[in-house]
Write a protein that holds these residues in place. Structure first.
Motif, PDB file in Angstrom:
ATOM      1  N   LEU A   1       0.828  -1.210   0.000  1.00 18.65           N
ATOM      2  CA  LEU A   1       0.000   0.000   0.000  1.00 18.65           C
ATOM      3  C   LEU A   1       0.862   1.259   0.000  1.00 18.65           C
ATOM      4  CD1 LEU A   1      -2.955   0.678  -0.056  1.00 18.65           C
ATOM      5  CD2 LEU A   1      -3.033   0.562   2.433  1.00 18.65           C
ATOM      6  N   LYS A   2       1.981   1.225   0.708  1.00 18.34           N
ATOM      7  CA  LYS A   2       2.901   2.369   0.679  1.00 18.34           C
ATOM      8  C   LYS A   2       3.491   2.553  -0.712  1.00 18.34           C
ATOM      9  CE  LYS A   2       4.291   1.976   5.533  1.00 18.34           C
ATOM     10  NZ  LYS A   2       5.398   1.598   6.464  1.00 18.34           N
ATOM     11  N   ALA A   3       3.866   1.438  -1.347  1.00 18.77           N
ATOM     12  CA  ALA A   3       4.426   1.525  -2.699  1.00 18.77           C
ATOM     13  C   ALA A   3       3.405   2.123  -3.658  1.00 18.77           C
ATOM     14  CB  ALA A   3       4.845   0.133  -3.171  1.00 18.77           C
ATOM     15  N   PHE A   4       2.169   1.704  -3.560  1.00 22.65           N
ATOM     16  CA  PHE A   4       1.117   2.237  -4.433  1.00 22.65           C
ATOM     17  C   PHE A   4       0.849   3.707  -4.132  1.00 22.65           C
ATOM     18  CE2 PHE A   4      -3.388   2.971  -5.471  1.00 22.65           C
ATOM     19  CZ  PHE A   4      -3.417   2.572  -6.801  1.00 22.65           C
ATOM     20  N   GLY A   5       0.794   4.045  -2.852  1.00 22.28           N
ATOM     21  CA  GLY A   5       0.474   5.419  -2.474  1.00 22.28           C
ATOM     22  C   GLY A   5       1.554   6.416  -2.844  1.00 22.28           C
ATOM     23  N   GLU A   6       2.829   5.982  -2.851  1.00 28.17           N
ATOM     24  CA  GLU A   6       3.929   6.907  -3.102  1.00 28.17           C
ATOM     25  C   GLU A   6       4.375   6.934  -4.559  1.00 28.17           C
ATOM     26  OE1 GLU A   6       7.045   6.070  -0.349  1.00 28.17           O
ATOM     27  OE2 GLU A   6       5.738   6.252   1.412  1.00 28.17           O
ATOM     28  N   CYS A   7       3.744   6.125  -5.420  1.00 31.79           N
ATOM     29  CA  CYS A   7       4.101   6.116  -6.840  1.00 31.79           C
ATOM     30  C   CYS A   7       2.975   6.754  -7.637  1.00 31.79           C
ATOM     31  CB  CYS A   7       4.358   4.681  -7.313  1.00 31.79           C
ATOM     32  SG  CYS A   7       4.863   4.568  -9.042  1.00 31.79           S
ATOM     33  N   GLN A   8       3.162   7.997  -8.007  1.00 28.88           N
ATOM     34  CA  GLN A   8       2.101   8.734  -8.690  1.00 28.88           C
ATOM     35  C   GLN A   8       1.755   8.101 -10.031  1.00 28.88           C
ATOM     36  OE1 GLN A   8       0.401  11.191  -7.261  1.00 28.88           O
ATOM     37  NE2 GLN A   8      -0.961  11.282  -9.050  1.00 28.88           N
ATOM     38  N   ALA A   9       2.753   7.619 -10.740  1.00 26.26           N
ATOM     39  CA  ALA A   9       2.502   7.012 -12.055  1.00 26.26           C
ATOM     40  C   ALA A   9       1.629   5.768 -11.909  1.00 26.26           C
ATOM     41  CB  ALA A   9       3.827   6.657 -12.724  1.00 26.26           C
ATOM     42  N   LEU A  10       1.884   4.976 -10.885  1.00 30.93           N
ATOM     43  CA  LEU A  10       1.106   3.756 -10.659  1.00 30.93           C
ATOM     44  C   LEU A  10      -0.335   4.106 -10.282  1.00 30.93           C
ATOM     45  CD1 LEU A  10       1.597   0.715 -10.754  1.00 30.93           C
ATOM     46  CD2 LEU A  10       2.134   0.782  -8.309  1.00 30.93           C
ATOM     47  N   ARG A  11      -0.509   5.134  -9.502  1.00 31.33           N
ATOM     48  CA  ARG A  11      -1.863   5.550  -9.097  1.00 31.33           C
ATOM     49  C   ARG A  11      -2.670   6.040 -10.287  1.00 31.33           C
ATOM     50  NH1 ARG A  11      -1.184   9.308  -3.826  1.00 31.33           N
ATOM     51  NH2 ARG A  11      -3.398   9.627  -4.308  1.00 31.33           N
ATOM     52  N   GLU A  12      -1.972   6.653 -11.237  1.00 34.32           N
ATOM     53  CA  GLU A  12      -2.671   7.154 -12.424  1.00 34.32           C
ATOM     54  C   GLU A  12      -3.052   6.021 -13.364  1.00 34.32           C
ATOM     55  OE1 GLU A  12      -0.046   9.987 -14.118  1.00 34.32           O
ATOM     56  OE2 GLU A  12      -0.361  11.504 -12.556  1.00 34.32           O
ATOM     57  N   LEU A  13      -2.244   4.956 -13.386  1.00 33.27           N
ATOM     58  CA  LEU A  13      -2.469   3.864 -14.339  1.00 33.27           C
ATOM     59  C   LEU A  13      -3.422   2.789 -13.828  1.00 33.27           C
ATOM     60  CD1 LEU A  13       1.077   3.189 -15.853  1.00 33.27           C
ATOM     61  CD2 LEU A  13      -0.977   3.818 -17.115  1.00 33.27           C
ATOM     62  N   ALA A  14      -3.504   2.569 -12.501  1.00 29.57           N
ATOM     63  CA  ALA A  14      -4.194   1.378 -11.994  1.00 29.57           C
ATOM     64  C   ALA A  14      -4.952   1.659 -10.701  1.00 29.57           C
ATOM     65  CB  ALA A  14      -3.188   0.260 -11.754  1.00 29.57           C
ATOM     66  N   ASN A  15      -5.871   0.742 -10.394  1.00 30.47           N
ATOM     67  CA  ASN A  15      -6.537   0.688  -9.092  1.00 30.47           C
ATOM     68  C   ASN A  15      -5.942  -0.460  -8.287  1.00 30.47           C
ATOM     69  OD1 ASN A  15      -8.434   2.790  -9.605  1.00 30.47           O
ATOM     70  ND2 ASN A  15      -9.656   1.372 -10.839  1.00 30.47           N
ATOM     71  N   LEU A  16      -6.190  -0.445  -6.993  1.00 28.04           N
ATOM     72  CA  LEU A  16      -5.681  -1.501  -6.107  1.00 28.04           C
ATOM     73  C   LEU A  16      -6.855  -2.152  -5.368  1.00 28.04           C
ATOM     74  CD1 LEU A  16      -3.316  -2.992  -4.692  1.00 28.04           C
ATOM     75  CD2 LEU A  16      -3.243  -1.112  -3.023  1.00 28.04           C
ATOM     76  N   THR A  17      -6.927  -3.486  -5.439  1.00 31.72           N
ATOM     77  CA  THR A  17      -7.966  -4.238  -4.730  1.00 31.72           C
ATOM     78  C   THR A  17      -7.313  -5.120  -3.673  1.00 31.72           C
ATOM     79  OG1 THR A  17      -9.445  -4.280  -6.646  1.00 31.72           O
ATOM     80  CG2 THR A  17      -9.814  -5.938  -4.938  1.00 31.72           C
ATOM     81  N   LEU A  18      -7.737  -4.949  -2.416  1.00 33.10           N
ATOM     82  CA  LEU A  18      -7.206  -5.714  -1.294  1.00 33.10           C
ATOM     83  C   LEU A  18      -8.306  -6.622  -0.752  1.00 33.10           C
ATOM     84  CD1 LEU A  18      -5.315  -2.845   0.606  1.00 33.10           C
ATOM     85  CD2 LEU A  18      -4.376  -4.459  -1.059  1.00 33.10           C
ATOM     86  N   ILE A  19      -8.161  -7.909  -0.943  1.00 33.17           N
ATOM     87  CA  ILE A  19      -9.094  -8.896  -0.388  1.00 33.17           C
ATOM     88  C   ILE A  19      -8.414  -9.502   0.831  1.00 33.17           C
ATOM     89  CG2 ILE A  19     -10.465 -10.952  -0.848  1.00 33.17           C
ATOM     90  CD1 ILE A  19     -11.225  -8.568  -2.583  1.00 33.17           C
ATOM     91  N   LEU A  20      -8.814  -9.023   2.009  1.00 36.46           N
ATOM     92  CA  LEU A  20      -8.124  -9.382   3.251  1.00 36.46           C
ATOM     93  C   LEU A  20      -9.061 -10.133   4.194  1.00 36.46           C
ATOM     94  CD1 LEU A  20      -6.246  -5.980   3.790  1.00 36.46           C
ATOM     95  CD2 LEU A  20      -5.388  -8.060   2.712  1.00 36.46           C
ATOM     96  N   GLY A  21      -9.519 -11.284   3.772  1.00 32.84           N
ATOM     97  CA  GLY A  21     -10.377 -12.090   4.620  1.00 32.84           C
ATOM     98  C   GLY A  21     -11.754 -11.479   4.778  1.00 32.84           C
ATOM     99  N   ASN A  22     -12.468 -11.871   5.813  1.00 33.57           N
ATOM    100  CA  ASN A  22     -13.806 -11.366   6.110  1.00 33.57           C
ATOM    101  C   ASN A  22     -13.819 -10.739   7.492  1.00 33.57           C
ATOM    102  OD1 ASN A  22     -15.743 -12.401   3.853  1.00 33.57           O
ATOM    103  ND2 ASN A  22     -14.442 -14.160   4.330  1.00 33.57           N
ATOM    104  N   ARG A  23     -14.593  -9.682   7.632  1.00 34.92           N
ATOM    105  CA  ARG A  23     -14.647  -8.988   8.923  1.00 34.92           C
ATOM    106  C   ARG A  23     -16.033  -8.369   9.122  1.00 34.92           C
ATOM    107  NH1 ARG A  23     -12.055  -5.894   5.187  1.00 34.92           N
ATOM    108  NH2 ARG A  23     -12.733  -3.710   4.965  1.00 34.92           N
ATOM    109  N   ASP A  24     -16.452  -8.309  10.358  1.00 33.89           N
ATOM    110  CA  ASP A  24     -17.648  -7.557  10.731  1.00 33.89           C
ATOM    111  C   ASP A  24     -17.238  -6.299  11.480  1.00 33.89           C
ATOM    112  OD1 ASP A  24     -19.634  -9.307   9.679  1.00 33.89           O
ATOM    113  OD2 ASP A  24     -19.243 -10.698  11.323  1.00 33.89           O
ATOM    114  N   ASP A  25     -16.382  -6.477  12.470  1.00 32.83           N
ATOM    115  CA  ASP A  25     -15.907  -5.350  13.265  1.00 32.83           C
ATOM    116  C   ASP A  25     -14.424  -5.556  13.529  1.00 32.83           C
ATOM    117  OD1 ASP A  25     -15.316  -3.403  15.116  1.00 32.83           O
ATOM    118  OD2 ASP A  25     -17.175  -3.645  16.247  1.00 32.83           O
TER     119      ASP A  25
END
Length: 1025
Positions: free
Chosen positions: A497-521
């Motif tokens: 997430l830090k790599a994606f957030g700090e790379c402006q070119a990557l943010r302009e070219l792509a979206n990021l999807t994080l599937i991190l298990g299931n949660r309610d709270d």
């Protein structure tokens, strides 16, 4: 002093937290209430700030701050508190540094000892005998110029062919103990115990059952009847698959066995004390299934497992004990390894050795893995790196020594009693049934219908999870970078997430999807998971990634294929940035759907990407490398299409069909070196007998064990069978003059096992020995009646010593059904004139080094500074037990320390200090008093739950092993004055509470050993019938 601003800020923050707590308590020190609340809280600000100070600043910074505080202090309370706190934290940091130094020294010392052990083994094997020189085929094990390069050892292993093996009816047992295991709708990511391993073992069971020649596969796991989890985890049996043309009990099944608290979901770290209970339950199931399958496909002879395969350390220990009890081959898969984790945690420095052991039970886990190495014929790994960098850390495995021993075996030359398990790389398999033809065809028509102008018309035809993800994005047309894992710090999602957030070119070219298990709270999740998810949310906010990152709360396991499809439709990339990835199944899954991959260079992905050639490897600690790899694949469409094409072309290498073929080929190869002896199950009478013939039937079963009569009710009519049995009785009586024995142990309803180690300070039997035997027999007759209870004596003494003691104390030896002597390495039957059970002797010979270890023990058992005569060979040894005398006050190594040194040299033995620590018994790996009980249970057909074991609160070093399991245990307090526990474990080893449960309903204490005390205790454990 400006450099200390951060440090000063942390110290001030700690004071502020303390003041706020004081205000909440109205200035009163409500310690108990505060501690109770602190236990419930998942996050402690004080602990956080103290850890930041201790881990982030040098002690010199702390010292300078302390000097400043002293120089500027005044009479205010806050100033005094700051001075005192700064001094305490400074010393805490110094203590932490000393602990880290001590741990590093211990690790270095252990490496030196391991290297010394391996050098000793190499020296013993270095000189080629004349026979070796003649048989040598020119193959060179080690290059004389480069000691690190090995020539290939050609194998005569034959690949598994379904055509050649389709007529076989193999029975395979898989074991995966922890987590939530079920066949459908797996709750992967629910907790740290329910991850990729659960999916792997379920799919392996299905794939093996669908392989020609395999008749039945049982996946053994823990039964969980808890309101915390779905009721399906409490079902004792779940069918996974059954071939359409199958008959009888064929197919794959999940078998859930009770283990530990029935109404509680127990994490894997807390399951260790309950392992013996699971072993006993699994043994009962396998024996019953062997009998049933034998009736169906093997002409009435038991169909024993073709292989027992343990997954992870806990199941590996179970598999080792089962393998020893049944004498069938064992295979181990580690999945993740304790010693590697232990060293990483020590290097981080946040936890001391004691804290790591208390939190993760790491030493108990490592011992389970070492035992798995001792017992296994083969270890399945996913990568070569796992072999060299992870298994290479263990005492029981050395790659160079393993190859050297393999060469000697192939040449027919003695390995001098040394054994090393074989490591085999078999890529993990995958079920491609979810992959449709459409997934391999380029095109995004269905995606356009979701994000185009006509989305309202076609949305109902599209997977719901697509809408759930797309709602996060401002521009859903961009390629999707997909990460799919549980929220675990080891998965390294925050660095991504830090790599994606700090790379402006990557943010302009792509979206990021994080599937991190299931949660309610998030606050209700485990501490590590909640910390990861909280950090993810904070980073999204810090980099203002709203509209660019999707992090849905829920997804079903059945929706995972649709998630991969969505990423592929957008011409996205899958990334696995884990710090270490043992398998990398998600990488294979992504490739099957046409997704190029960026993956960690640590672990399985190295071999996977080498085979698939569909992506890039990165250093998971290098944020810039992650950015560059993602940007390269997303921006270069030619490279993207090439990686997609390569992945789809090569994915068949990771099919379950290929995996099972390789797996069964290796198992067949390793079985050729396994002992071929088979354990016999006592036959069950086919029809009820009249009272007048019951004793005859007893003797017929007894003689079938002796080998004098082999009766088969299906071949003889009743009259002929009875006549032959009577003739056999007559012959037996005339041959040995023992016609009075009209009893066979298999007819007993209960078995009382006396295992109290009653020795004086010199290691001689005491009067208590007689009293306990007499009182146990008296209590048994009061509780259950004469003749319904059998008696077994387990001792570390030799047969001669035991018989002499029984005679001296006027105990009738014929009242006993069996004697297991020399720490379970020998079994004798008084009703067979004390003849040694040769079948048992053969049963336990596996990997017994024999004479090769005899002199080695004397040298290794002496600790530093010990005299030459501190430990000497005891005069009366046997073929399966070498005994050594330990002088009073001798400097002897503890059991775990000595076993470690033997493992380092390739010797696989069981060690027991007995006779009040005045004697050491070295016996075969699978010989022990508890294993002798399991052998008798199968041989005599007496369920382990029908046994009561009587032990002292102290005793031989195997005393703890006798207390856990399905049997009832009565601890006779005060019965044993002198034990051997001082030579059991070193202070850095695991704890007593990790061996057997302290609050088990099967364990009861008796204050005394009088008959009435024992009778009352028997009632308490519900043994009266």
């Amino acid at each position: 002093m400006a450099g200390n601003d951060w440090l000063n800020g942390y110290l001030e923050a700690i004071l502020d937290v303390g003041n706020s707590m004081k205000e909440k308590n109205d200035g009163k020190p409500k310690i108990a209430k505060f501690e109770e609340k602190a236990k419930e809280k998942l996050f402690s600000p004080t602990k956080y700030f103290v850890e930041e100070v201790v881990n982030s600043f040098d002690e010199s910074d702390l010292h300078r701050t302390w000097i400043k505080v002293i120089a500027t202090r005044n009479t205010r309370e806050r100033s005094n508190r700051l001075e005192n706190m700064c001094w305490r934290i400074w010393h805490l940091a110094r203590k932490k540094k000393q602990i880290a130094w001590d741990d590093a020294q211990k690790l270095a010392k252990r490496r030196i000892e391991r290297e010394q052990g391996r050098n000793d083994a190499a020296d013993d094997l270095s000189e080629l005998s004349e026979g070796e020189k003649e048989k040598g085929d020119g193959s060179v094990l080690e290059s004389t110029k480069d000691h690190h390069s090995f020539s290939r050892i050609n194998s005569d292993m034959q690949m598994w062919s379904e055509q050649d093996n389709k007529s076989k009816h193999l029975y395979i047992v898989l074991i995966s103990l922890h987590g939530l295991v079920r066949g459908d709708n797996m709750e992967l990511g629910r907790d740290s115990d329910t991850g990729g391993q659960v999916k792997y073992v379920v799919e392996l069971a299905r794939a093996l059952a669908n392989t020609k020649g395999v008749y039945r596969v049982d996946l053994l796991t823990r039964q969980i009847s808890s309101p915390e989890v779905d009721c399906s985890y409490g079902e004792p049996i779940e069918m996974l698959t059954c071939p359409p043309d199958g008959i009888g009990s064929c197919g794959a099944y999940i078998i859930r066995l009770p283990c530990g608290p029935r109404d509680k979901y127990v994490p894997k770290e807390s399951l260790w004390p309950h392992i013996p209970e699971f072993v006993d339950g699994a043994l009962g199931h396998v024996v019953n299934m062997a009998r049933a399958l034998g009736e169906q496909v093997n002409g009435g002879r038991p169909t024993w497992p073709y292989v027992i395969h343990g997954h992870y350390a806990d199941a590996g220990e179970v598999a080792a004990h089962l393998s020893g009890a049944l004498n069938v081959p064992m295979v181990l898969t580690g999945h993740s390894l304790g010693r590697n984790k232990f060293e990483q945690l020590l290097k981080q420095g946040r936890l001391s050795r004691e804290d790591i052991n208390a939190t993760y039970k790491i030493m108990r886990r490592i011992e389970g893995e070492e035992l798995g190495l001792d017992a296994s014929e083969m270890v399945v790994t996913s990568t070569r790196q796992e072999i060299e960098e992870q298994w290479g850390l263990y005492d029981g495995f050395d790659l160079k020594l393993e190859r050297k021993l393999r060469v000697r075996r192939r040449r027919g030359v003695s390995c001098l009693g040394r054994y090393m398990t074989r490591m085999v790389v078999i890529p993990p398999g995958m079920d491609f049934s979810y992959v449709t033809t459409q997934d391999t065809i380029e095109g995004d028509g269905d995606l356009k219908s979701l994000i185009g102008s006509d989305r309202s018309q076609n949305k109902r035809h599209l997977p719901p999870i697509w809408s759930e993800i797309m709602r996060f994005f401002t521009n859903p047309h961009k390629p999707t970078i997909l990460a799919l894992s549980r929220p675990d710090p080891k998965k390294n999602v925050t660095t991504l997430l830090k790599a994606f957030g700090e790379c402006q070119a990557l943010r302009e070219l792509a979206n990021l999807t994080l599937i991190l298990g299931n949660r309610d709270d998030i606050e209700e999740m485990s501490n590590s998971s909640s910390v990861v998810l909280t950090t993810v949310l904070k980073l999204i906010d810090r980099y203002d990634l709203y509209g660019q990152v999707a992090y849905p709360k829920h997804h079903k396991q059945s929706e995972v294929p649709d998630i991969y499809r969505l990423a592929a439709k957008t011409k996205g990339v899958f990334i696995n940035p884990a710090l270490v990835e043992p398998f990398g199944l998600t990488i294979i899954e992504a490739a099957a759907y046409g997704l190029p991959v960026v993956a960690t260079k640590n672990g399985g992905p190295v071999d996977i990407l080498k085979a698939l050639n569909n992506g890039l490897l990165i250093d998971p600690h290098d944020q810039k490398a992650i950015e560059d790899a993602l940007l390269k694949l997303v921006a270069d469409k030619n490279l993207w299409f090439e990686c997609r094409k390569n992945g789809l072309k090569n994915i068949h290498r990771f099919s379950w069909t290929e995996h099972c073929k390789n797996y069964l080929s290796h198992v067949e190869h390793c079985r050729n070196r396994h002992p071929t002896t088979r354990l016999e199950i006592m036959p069950i009478p086919e029809e009820p007998l009249s009272d007048s013939l019951k004793d005859v039937e007893d003797l017929s079963l007894r003689f079938s064990v002796d080998g004098d009569v082999k009766s088969n009710a299906g071949e003889l009519d009743a009259a002929t069978r009875q006549r032959e049995l009577i003739e056999a009785i007559t012959r037996k009586a005339s041959s040995n003059g023992n016609a009075a024995a009209n009893y066979f142990p298999g007819r007993r309803q209960r078995l009382f096992v006396i295992a109290t180690d009653c020795y004086d300070s010199n290691g001689d039997f005491t009067e208590t020995f007689k009293a306990i035997i007499t009182n146990v027999m008296k209590a048994a007759s009061l509780a259950l009646g004469v003749g319904r209870v059998g008696f077994v004596l387990l001792t570390g003494s030799s047969l001669q010593e035991t018989v002499e003691a029984l005679k001296r104390y006027q105990v009738n030896i014929e009242d006993l059904d069996a004697l297991a002597c020399r720490s379970g390495s020998e079994i004798y039957y008084p009703w067979r004139d004390l003849v040694l059970d040769a079948d048992y002797e053969s049963h336990i010979e596996y990997r017994w080094p024999g004479e090769n270890v005899r002199s080695m023990v004397t040298r290794l058992a002496r600790a530093e500074g010990a005299a030459e005569d501190d430990i000497e060979e005891f005069g009366a040894s046997s073929t399966r037990c070498y005994s050594y005398t330990v002088k009073p006050g001798a400097k002897a190594r503890r059991k775990d320390d000595l076993r470690q040194r033997l493992r380092m040299r390739g010797f696989r033995c069981n060690l027991v200090y007995t006779h009040a620590a005045s004697r050491l018994n070295v016996v075969p790996l699978f010989a022990s008093r508890v294993q002798a009980l399991r052998y008798l249970s199968v041989r005599w057909g007496i369920d382990l739950s029908k046994m009561v074991v009587f032990v002292g609160e102290r005793g031989d070093t195997d005393n703890e092993d006798l207390q856990a399991g399905l049997h009832k245990t009565l601890i006779l307090r005060g019965s044993v004055e002198y034990g051997s526990e001082k030579l059991l474990r070193s202070k850095d080893g695991f704890k007593r509470e990790d061996v057997f449960p302290q609050d088990s309903p099967n364990i009861a204490s008796v204050h005394g050993y009088e008959a009435h005390d024992i009778s009352a205790a028997l009632e308490a454990v519900e043994m009266k019938s």
